[in-house]
Write an enzyme that holds these catalytic residues in place. Structure first.
Site, PDB file in Angstrom:
ATOM      1  N   GLU A   1       0.861  -1.199   0.000  1.00 26.68           N
ATOM      2  CA  GLU A   1       0.000   0.000   0.000  1.00 26.68           C
ATOM      3  C   GLU A   1       0.889   1.238   0.000  1.00 26.68           C
ATOM      4  OE1 GLU A   1      -2.584  -0.692   3.501  1.00 26.68           O
ATOM      5  OE2 GLU A   1      -4.173  -1.023   2.029  1.00 26.68           O
TER       6      GLU A   1
ATOM      7  N   CYS B   1     -10.798   3.036   6.434  1.00 20.95           N
ATOM      8  CA  CYS B   1     -10.024   4.263   6.635  1.00 20.95           C
ATOM      9  C   CYS B   1     -10.358   5.339   5.621  1.00 20.95           C
ATOM     10  CB  CYS B   1      -8.538   3.933   6.590  1.00 20.95           C
ATOM     11  SG  CYS B   1      -8.021   3.070   5.096  1.00 20.95           S
TER      12      CYS B   1
HETATM   13 ZN   LIG Z   1      -7.521   4.558   3.429  1.00 22.43          ZN
END
Ligand SMILES: [Zn+2]
Length: 804
Positions: free
Chosen positions: A323, A407
């Site tokens: 990520e 998130c």
């Molecule tokens: Zn996120």
């Protein structure tokens, strides 16, 4: 100014003056942002989005926090209910905090007694969930009620000890602190702030050079503690923020930026959200502690990102496996990760670097990210979200209503209402105008109160009028940002450049009189004695610009992007020939027109040019079809009409295009599979990778399944005699979850029974190349590929060819 804000400001001033820190030593950023509470948006682009964030995003986000059990976790931990931990991740507490933060911002623009009452109840539940000594982490508190059963594997047997790995205890708290300060400033109520301070005092007691020396596994507490410091004036919170940076590295992992001490870091590495939150914390320390080492480090890291690792959309973090950041210039388009949170984190960092240096290049990056990569993260309806924001799609991408790891939607919920706070900034003798958005604002330049009215139709039109109304006439510098794109720069640095120069000049008038544009750090400085009613008119030429990338970015070689003002464009399926856009080649020199389409996507400027489609022939050549129009829309607005093909970088030569597939037996078949996903069409799209871990080409996979048989099947449109199979396997080891499979089998169907083919060459499993198989010719109406997945890993397929 809202009454809540004046009350809270007064309280904050009282608190600061009552602290033990001498006021003459109180340093902060040399430039101060004008808070969003002082700016009332009146524009047609952002104001409706901020309103929808209040009326749609925040209510549905709280709805998901209730329905998924995030809120119930606090109720159970607080003894208001019984049961086990309700959700998937130990960091799920943070979503509740982030949405409280967003709701607090939103209340200041849209007062809402019902929402405020809901927040009060929620905060009461959070208080109940806090343990007597201040510890707050619902997973452990709930597990302890069940004799330790249900403790998350990431949580660690004892408090804090696993935080540098995955417990996210300090991560949750960072978001709690930010929420607490936001709620306090919005309402003047100390309820959440008291919870936060009690928690921070425990953290301060438990952590230190002679105590727990664990560094945060996911940064954000650094920024949260700085906010607690600002609101209380208590230096221990600032010291603790610096401790959490100084304790990092050099023996940890690059994934969370713990392989090198932060002050010694020069490159952006690892998980992009963790990174940008850390860089923002480092900027805070650089400003508040006048710390040169931190300043030098983030300056170098910023250059590494902007010169080598950022997408044309402002997105950062190229790869999904971490990520995060990849090697310099490795910027694949279809698999670009560009997490929405990373865009927001990068906006936080660039805002802080601007406040430190007063250089417009940081706002250039902020504006690019704001209008493109960040905005793509939320749908026009404000209830669908992207986690990754790729620059090309074969139809496999679709915004979601919510995510297990939520998130991104919660970050959108808190970021959007704060956007008005990025327009202006001040010093004691200068007023910075950074973004061009219609608004009415009240600012203070030193002791001088100035009200401003800005009228603009950004990002569609380049003319801006600003009326300056100082309370009393007086001298100050008005710093008007001249964006990079209006200075013939596609981005600060040379990673992307416009194909040709635009000779139209920016024009600037004050009270009707032409003023020459003298640039200082990217700003036109207008230094004069200002009086009520003074009017600034600025005109930024906004022609369509063709952009090319540094040729070290392989994914963009032989391609061109389109930009107008700060907006990056894309070609999307509904506007172009039968939904196919990836086979398009644009003519480099074709005329380009632009117009406003009030009926499309809520009203948007579109670009029209022309090109031709390409098609692969059965003998492997690429043919060009006839000339066709090509319509482009703003990248941020893609995927509001359903999933389908999209691309930002458009080929200028057939060799960089993805031609329409040839009518092979595989391509003309109907595909079935043991697991049907939007990636399935990848297996017969004739898009061939250069190796088994090539993220520029789409693939189909069975992740997270493993250690079992799976299958895909081609149903022919008419029976055919076949004798060859070729497979290109996907394998993203060592970081990812797919490897070449243990074995596979080919079966065919003619009557009603699947029969194995009679192989002439033995089965083999090949990585980074074709796995070819010959078998005795059989007449079939369907063929099946059975795949035995590895014991520990899933598998995937780029392409499966069947031949006569
Ligand atoms: Zn996120």
């Amino acid at each position: 100014m809202n009454k809540y804000f004046s009350v809270s400001l007064l309280l904050a001033v009282l608190l600061v003056s009552g602290c033990n820190r001498k006021s003459e030593n109180f340093t902060d950023y040399p430039i101060q942002p004008v808070p969003f509470t002082s700016v009332k948006m009146t524009d047609n682009f952002w104001a409706p989005r901020i309103k929808k964030n209040a009326t749609v995003t925040i209510p549905i986000a709280f709805g998901y926090c209730e329905s998924t059990g995030r809120v119930k976790n606090f109720e159970i931990a607080g003894g208001l209910d019984t049961g086990k931990f309700q959700t998937i991740y130990p960091f799920d507490d943070s979503d509740v905090y982030k949405i409280i933060e967003g709701a607090s911002y939103s209340l200041q623009t849209y007062p809402d007694p019902k929402l405020e009452a809901y927040l009060d109840t929620l905060i009461w539940k959070i208080g109940k969930a806090q343990e007597p000594d201040g510890y707050l982490y619902t997973n452990r508190t709930i597990a302890e009620k069940h004799g330790g059963k249900g403790l998350h594997p990431w949580a660690g047997k004892k408090r804090w000890v696993q935080d540098s790995v995955l417990s996210h205890e300090l991560y949750n708290l960072g978001h709690l602190y930010e929420a607490a300060v936001a709620y306090y400033q919005a309402t003047g109520k100390r309820t959440l702030l008291n919870i936060a301070l009690k928690s921070a005092d425990l953290v301060n007691k438990d952590f230190g050079w002679d105590r727990e020396k664990v560094y945060p596994g996911h940064q954000v507490i650094e920024m949260g503690l700085v906010k607690l410091y600002r609101v209380t004036g208590e230096k221990k919170y600032l010291d603790l923020a610096k401790f959490f940076l100084d304790i990092r590295g050099p023996n940890g992992h690059a994934y969370n930026q713990a392989n090198i001490r932060p002050v010694d870091q020069t490159e952006a590495e690892g998980h992009a959200v963790r990174a940008t939150y850390m860089y923002s914390g480092m900027a805070d320390i650089a400003a508040l502690e006048k710390d040169k080492a931190y300043l030098n480090a983030i300056t170098k890291i910023w250059e590494d990102i902007v010169y080598r690792k950022i997408y044309i959309t402002g997105g950062i973090g190229a790869t999904s496996s971490n990520e995060g950041f990849a090697a310099p210039y490795y910027l694949p388009n279809m698999t670009a990760y560009c997490e929405t949170c990373a865009s927001i984190g990068d906006i936080f960092t660039n805002e802080r670097l601007f406040l430190l240096h007063g250089n417009a290049k940081y706002i250039d990056i902020l504006e690019k990210t704001l209008y493109n990569s960040m905005l793509s993260g939320v749908s026009l309806s404000a209830d669908r979200f992207f986690y990754p924001n790729p620059l090309e799609s074969n139809g496999q991408h679709k915004r979601q209503a919510w995510f297990g790891c939520a998130c991104c939607p919660s970050n959108i919920a808190r970021f959007v209402p704060a956007i008005p706070g990025y327009i202006y900034a001040v010093t004691s003798k200068a007023l910075y105008v950074n973004l061009f958005i219609s608004n009415n604002a009240d600012v203070s330049v030193g002791n001088r109160k100035v009200s401003l009215t800005q009228k603009a139709d950004f990002p569609w039109k380049g003319n801006v009028d600003i009326t300056v109304n100082p309370e009393k006439p007086g001298r100050f510098d008005l710093m008007l940002r001249i964006p990079d794109w209006a200075r013939n720069e596609a981005i600060p640095g040379n990673l992307y450049r416009f194909v040709s120069e635009n000779n139209e000049k920016v024009t600037l008038k004050v009270d009707g009189e032409d003023i020459p544009v003298h640039l200082k750090d990217g700003y036109a400085v207008i230094s004069r004695k200002w009086k009520t009613g003074d009017k600034i008119s600025i005109d930024f030429p906004m022609p369509v610009r063709k952009v090319i990338a540094d040729d070290r970015i392989n994914a963009d070689v032989g391609k061109m992007a389109f930009q107008r003002g700060p907006v990056i464009y894309c070609a999307e399926w509904p506007d172009n020939d039968k939904g196919n856009v990836r086979d398009f080649v644009v003519e480099k020199d074709a005329p380009v027109n632009t117009e406003f389409d009030s009926t499309l996507l809520g009203g948007t400027q579109i670009i029209k040019t022309s090109g031709y489609q390409t098609v692969r022939t059965l003998d492997g050549h690429v043919d060009s079809l006839g000339k066709e129009p090509l319509t482009l829309i703003p990248y941020a607005l893609w995927n509001n009409r359903g999933p389908g093909q999209m691309m930002v970088w458009i080929p200028t030569t057939p060799s960089s295009a993805h031609p329409l597939p040839a009518p092979t037996i595989a391509y003309t078949s109907k595909i079935r599979a043991s697991k049907v996903t939007r990636d399935l069409p990848a297996i017969n799209d004739q898009d061939i990778p250069s190796n088994s871990n090539d993220h520029s080409v789409s693939y189909y996979h069975w992740w997270p399944d493993r250690d079992k048989w799976e299958w895909v099947e081609y149903d022919f449109n008419k029976p055919a005699t076949i004798s060859k199979s070729k497979i290109y396997w996907f394998d993203d080891g060592p970081d990812g979850g797919c490897r070449i499979p243990d074995k596979y089998e080919i079966l065919y169907l003619y009557g009603n029974v699947w029969e194995p083919v009679d192989v002439k060459t033995p089965y083999s499993i090949t990585k980074d190349g074709w796995d070819s198989l010959s078998f005795s010719p059989v007449k079939a109406r369907a063929v099946k590929l059975k795949v035995k997945l590895n014991k520990d890993f899933a598998s995937g397929i780029y392409e499966w060819i069947i031949d006569y």
